[in-house]
Enzyme design. Structure first.
Site, PDB file in Angstrom:
ATOM      1  N   LYS A 264      42.792  45.000  38.511  1.00 44.50           N
ATOM      2  CA  LYS A 264      41.658  44.891  39.415  1.00 44.50           C
ATOM      3  C   LYS A 264      42.149  44.321  40.734  1.00 44.50           C
ATOM      4  O   LYS A 264      42.703  43.219  40.782  1.00 44.50           O
ATOM      5  CB  LYS A 264      40.592  43.991  38.802  1.00 44.50           C
TER       6      LYS A 264
ATOM      7  N   LYS B 194      40.615  49.431  38.675  1.00 45.45           N
ATOM      8  CA  LYS B 194      39.484  49.262  39.573  1.00 45.45           C
ATOM      9  C   LYS B 194      39.947  48.748  40.921  1.00 45.45           C
ATOM     10  O   LYS B 194      40.711  47.784  40.939  1.00 45.45           O
ATOM     11  CB  LYS B 194      38.527  48.259  38.918  1.00 45.45           C
TER      12      LYS B 194
HETATM   13  C1  PBG Z   1      32.732  40.832  38.870  1.00 45.64           C
HETATM   14  C2  PBG Z   1      32.765  42.241  39.278  1.00 45.64           C
HETATM   15  C3  PBG Z   1      32.832  42.817  40.560  1.00 45.64           C
HETATM   16  C4  PBG Z   1      32.711  44.189  40.386  1.00 45.64           C
HETATM   17  C5  PBG Z   1      32.613  44.413  39.023  1.00 45.64           C
HETATM   18  N1  PBG Z   1      32.680  43.202  38.347  1.00 45.64           N
HETATM   19  C6  PBG Z   1      32.858  42.213  41.886  1.00 45.64           C
HETATM   20  C7  PBG Z   1      33.953  41.426  42.378  1.00 45.64           C
HETATM   21  O1  PBG Z   1      34.993  41.254  41.750  1.00 45.64           O
HETATM   22  O2  PBG Z   1      33.742  40.897  43.463  1.00 45.64           O
HETATM   23  C8  PBG Z   1      32.663  45.227  41.472  1.00 45.64           C
HETATM   24  C9  PBG Z   1      32.049  46.526  41.093  1.00 45.64           C
HETATM   25  C10 PBG Z   1      31.701  47.410  42.227  1.00 45.64           C
HETATM   26  O3  PBG Z   1      32.049  47.165  43.397  1.00 45.64           O
HETATM   27  O4  PBG Z   1      31.061  48.423  41.947  1.00 45.64           O
HETATM   28  N2  PBG Z   1      33.843  40.104  39.079  1.00 45.64           N
END
Ligand code: PBG
Length: 326
Positions: A196, A249
């Site tokens: 991520k 992601k």
């Molecule tokens: C929680 C999380 C996030 C997303 C999914 N889980 C946000 C972040 O890390 O700030 C983002 C999902 C999206 O942008 O569609 N940590």
């Protein structure tokens, strides 16, 4: 005359029937997972302005959306909660009757065949909006692990089919696996957001989930967008800690990473087509700058072509409705 060109790729592009016959990848509703945002209350449906077609809903309304998704052939939803109250340790995130826990119970009661995946992260539940507990201005990795584990157990207890940690703390897959096992949830799989990135494409999500950090950013725990080799290392670590499925992601801006992880592991691999990636196509389509449906189909196909088995996308229902119309 006949010897050039010896092979004419256009021969197989002459009709849709022929093109269909040699198509390497297709996207079906069954490949998609729909993210949903649940808020407290009843009869609540609030559109998220930066994500056309996405709403924050109370659990009863969420059930309608999930029912439609299932009827359209979408097998799974991914739940995010926006609690009534936030504090510095995110305690509403692991309360047994928290907003996500109650939504999971309702969904599993009414739609037992729907796969309910829950996002495990503190950022929606902390007053400061960071993904873990703070020590000074930094997120304390090891102090956060037991809270994430507690949250995952509370989701499993409510009936979640899969728990999906997205916090990017080191060691959290191991901590969650151990806690689930101790509580008898040995059969609940972990979908790790192993890879991520600290991405600008999460902007609209932070509106939807009301989870923007109140100071600083997430670069101290999420990955540097410049790094691809590191993705393999993150994947390996989470596999060793017991992850059952992996997630990359964002997706659209990280197709090379999806491809590399696909080559390096045999676990089921999902990719998250995130809020900003969705919003930019929707915005261009609204202006008439792009054909939104065609662009989305192309993006989702590319994510699968790169090697993702399943795609988490806000576009899942629109895609499936279109597929049904033919
Ligand atoms: C929680 C999380 C996030 C997303 C999914 N889980 C946000 C972040 O890390 O700030 C983002 C999902 C999206 O942008 O569609 N940590």
């Amino acid at each position: 005359m006949n010897d050039y060109p010896s092979f004419r790729p256009r021969r197989l592009r002459r009709s849709e029937a022929l093109r269909g016959l040699v198509r390497e990848r297709t996207v079906q509703p069954a490949d998609l997972v729909l993210p949903l945002f649940v808020v407290p209350g009843k009869g609540v449906r609030r559109p998220v302005s930066s994500m056309p077609g996405v709403d924050q809903t109370s659990a009863d309304e969420l059930l309608r959306d999930a029912t439609e998704a299932l009827q359209l052939g979408i097998p799974a939803v991914l739940l995010f909660g926006i609690p009534e109250e936030k504090d510095d340790v995110g305690s509403s995130g692991y309360h047994p009757s928290g907003v996500v826990q109650e939504a999971v119970r309702l969904l599993k009661r009414e739609l037992p065949e729907l796969i309910v995946v829950t996002d495990v992260c503190l950022c929606e539940y902390t007053s400061h909006g960071h993904c873990g507990v703070l020590r000074g201005e930094t997120v304390d990795n090891d102090a956060t692990l037991p809270l994430l584990a507690r949250m995952a157990v509370s989701h499993a207890e409510a009936g979640a089919d899969i728990v999906a940690p997205s916090d990017m703390m080191d060691g959290r897959v191991k901590a969650i696996r151990a806690a689930l096992d101790v509580k008898g949830h040995t059969d609940v799989p972990i979908l790790s957001y192993a890879i991520k990135y600290a991405s600008s494409f999460y902007g609209p999500f932070r509106d939807a989930a009301e989870s923007a950090p109140s100071f600083g950013d997430r670069r101290g725990y999420q990955m540097d967008p410049a790094n691809a080799r590191e993705a393999l290392r993150e994947a390996r670590l989470d596999i060793d800690e017991g992850a059952d499925l992996l997630m990359v992601k964002p997706a659209h801006a990280y197709l090379d990473v999806i491809h590399r992880v696909r080559m390096a592991t045999e676990l089921p691999l999902w990719a998250y087509h995130v809020s900003g990636e969705y919003a930019m196509v929707m915005a261009a389509a609204e202006r008439g700058w792009l054909d939104g449906d065609r662009a989305m189909t192309e993006v989702l196909t590319s994510i699968k072509r790169a090697g993702a088995d399943r795609v988490v996308t806000y576009y899942a229902r629109q895609f499936a409705r279109r597929a049904r119309e033919g």
